[in-house]
Design an enzyme around this catalytic site. Structure first.
Site, PDB file in Angstrom:
ATOM      1  N   ASP A   5      -6.758   2.030   8.022  1.00  0.00           N
ATOM      2  CA  ASP A   5      -5.504   2.741   8.091  1.00  0.00           C
ATOM      3  C   ASP A   5      -5.587   4.218   8.283  1.00  0.00           C
ATOM      4  O   ASP A   5      -6.644   4.672   8.304  1.00  0.00           O
ATOM      5  CB  ASP A   5      -4.397   2.231   7.161  1.00  0.00           C
ATOM      6  CG  ASP A   5      -4.606   2.735   5.680  1.00  0.00           C
ATOM      7  OD1 ASP A   5      -5.614   3.323   5.394  1.00  0.00           O
ATOM      8  OD2 ASP A   5      -4.081   2.269   4.725  1.00  0.00           O
ATOM      9  N   ASP A  43       0.692  -1.160   0.046  1.00  0.00           N
ATOM     10  CA  ASP A  43       0.155  -0.007   0.010  1.00  0.00           C
ATOM     11  C   ASP A  43       1.035   1.251  -0.027  1.00  0.00           C
ATOM     12  O   ASP A  43       1.933   1.110   0.518  1.00  0.00           O
ATOM     13  CB  ASP A  43      -0.911   0.089   1.093  1.00  0.00           C
ATOM     14  CG  ASP A  43      -1.986  -1.128   1.313  1.00  0.00           C
ATOM     15  OD1 ASP A  43      -2.449  -1.515   0.036  1.00  0.00           O
ATOM     16  OD2 ASP A  43      -2.619  -1.257   2.257  1.00  0.00           O
ATOM     17  N   ARG A  63      -4.110  -4.577   7.105  1.00  0.00           N
ATOM     18  CA  ARG A  63      -5.271  -3.708   7.677  1.00  0.00           C
ATOM     19  C   ARG A  63      -6.527  -4.375   8.166  1.00  0.00           C
ATOM     20  O   ARG A  63      -6.940  -3.813   9.010  1.00  0.00           O
ATOM     21  CB  ARG A  63      -5.723  -2.780   6.344  1.00  0.00           C
ATOM     22  CG  ARG A  63      -4.428  -1.708   6.009  1.00  0.00           C
ATOM     23  CD  ARG A  63      -4.938  -0.978   4.880  1.00  0.00           C
ATOM     24  NE  ARG A  63      -5.091  -1.571   3.766  1.00  0.00           N
ATOM     25  CZ  ARG A  63      -5.988  -1.399   2.543  1.00  0.00           C
ATOM     26  NH1 ARG A  63      -7.086  -0.719   2.857  1.00  0.00           N
ATOM     27  NH2 ARG A  63      -5.684  -2.129   1.460  1.00  0.00           N
ATOM     28  N   TYR A  65       6.429  -8.755   8.348  1.00  0.00           N
ATOM     29  CA  TYR A  65       5.922  -7.376   8.562  1.00  0.00           C
ATOM     30  C   TYR A  65       6.438  -6.846  10.075  1.00  0.00           C
ATOM     31  O   TYR A  65       6.183  -7.725  10.864  1.00  0.00           O
ATOM     32  CB  TYR A  65       4.659  -6.960   8.044  1.00  0.00           C
ATOM     33  CG  TYR A  65       4.125  -7.376   6.708  1.00  0.00           C
ATOM     34  CD1 TYR A  65       4.132  -6.309   6.048  1.00  0.00           C
ATOM     35  CD2 TYR A  65       3.566  -8.552   6.490  1.00  0.00           C
ATOM     36  CE1 TYR A  65       3.707  -6.530   4.389  1.00  0.00           C
ATOM     37  CE2 TYR A  65       3.139  -8.858   5.266  1.00  0.00           C
ATOM     38  CZ  TYR A  65       3.617  -7.946   4.289  1.00  0.00           C
ATOM     39  OH  TYR A  65       2.870  -8.012   2.815  1.00  0.00           O
TER      40      TYR A  65
END
Length: 237
Positions: free
Chosen positions: A95, A53, A187, A81
């Protein structure tokens, strides 16, 4: 054909640290235009192996030339991540792309609850993608429909979470580490984790640190990549 042109046309795997607010396609386009400045290249294939993203940073695998045939191979590999969730509120995009739409109580949230809530997300889980995503809905990207305020219902998908751990908690912020399969939306994990706390949550920061055996520590910034190409070109000329 000079050595630079041959190198990229035969195929290269480039590890790039995607900048904040760049799309993955921005990175691909920048790399393509940088390579194409070389007089030995008129046209070259360039593609990435797994979208990040715009508000995320970190490892993006970019393939050139004949190695674009390996994109699916890299996309299917395990991802890792690190990031942060804000606990006690939600946003429509899950987000910081959109403004907070709801706030929730957090007085009941303890360290034990935060830890226990992570356990239910380990293994194979059903996950509904965010409506602000690139999921295809009858030929249209979901984020386009969402931004036009159209009603969207996305189906749940099975994803694999191999590790989900909290690395630091200072409410309303929690830091986490996540190891997951292709197709996992962090997300969406934020949204679902907030619900598991009987509260709300949204993603505030995300860095992809690993794809398979490829690590962020080995990645170049866009500036470093561009500089390296320019220096190679000067040496040849």
């Amino acid at each position: 054909m000079n050595i630079i042109a041959k190198k990229f046309l035969e195929g290269e795997i480039l590890l790039i640290n995607k900048p904040f607010e760049w799309t993955s396609f921005d990175v691909v386009n920048k790399i393509r235009s940088t390579i194409s400045r070389n007089p030995g290249i008129k046209k070259i294939k360039v593609g990435h192996a797994g979208t990040l993203d715009p508000l995320a940073t970190g490892l993006l695998i970019v393939c050139t030339g004949k190695f674009t045939k390996r994109i699916n191979e890299f996309q299917s590999q395990e991802k890792e991540y690190t990031g942060t969730f804000y606990i006690g509120a939600t946003t429509p995009s899950f987000d910081k792309e959109t403004e907070i739409d709801n706030s929730f109580e957090t007085k009941h949230i303890t360290e034990k609850l935060l830890l226990n809530a992570t356990h239910q997300f380990i293994g194979e889980i059903d996950q509904i993608p965010p409506i602000y995503s690139a999921v295809n809905v009858e030929g249209v990207r979901a984020y386009t429909l969402a931004r036009n305020q159209e009603d969207i219902k996305l189906n749940a998908r099975k994803v694999q979470i191999n590790a989900f751990e909290l690395t630091k908690t200072e409410l309303p912020i929690v830091q986490f580490r996540l190891v997951c399969s292709k197709g996992t939306y962090v997300r969406s994990l934020a949204r679902d984790y907030g619900k598991a706390l009987n509260s709300g949550a949204y993603l505030t920061e995300l860095v992809r640190t690993r794809i398979g055996d490829f690590n962020l520590s080995d990645a170049l910034t866009i500036e470093e990549f561009t500089q390296n190409i320019d220096e190679l070109s000067q040496d040849i000329n």
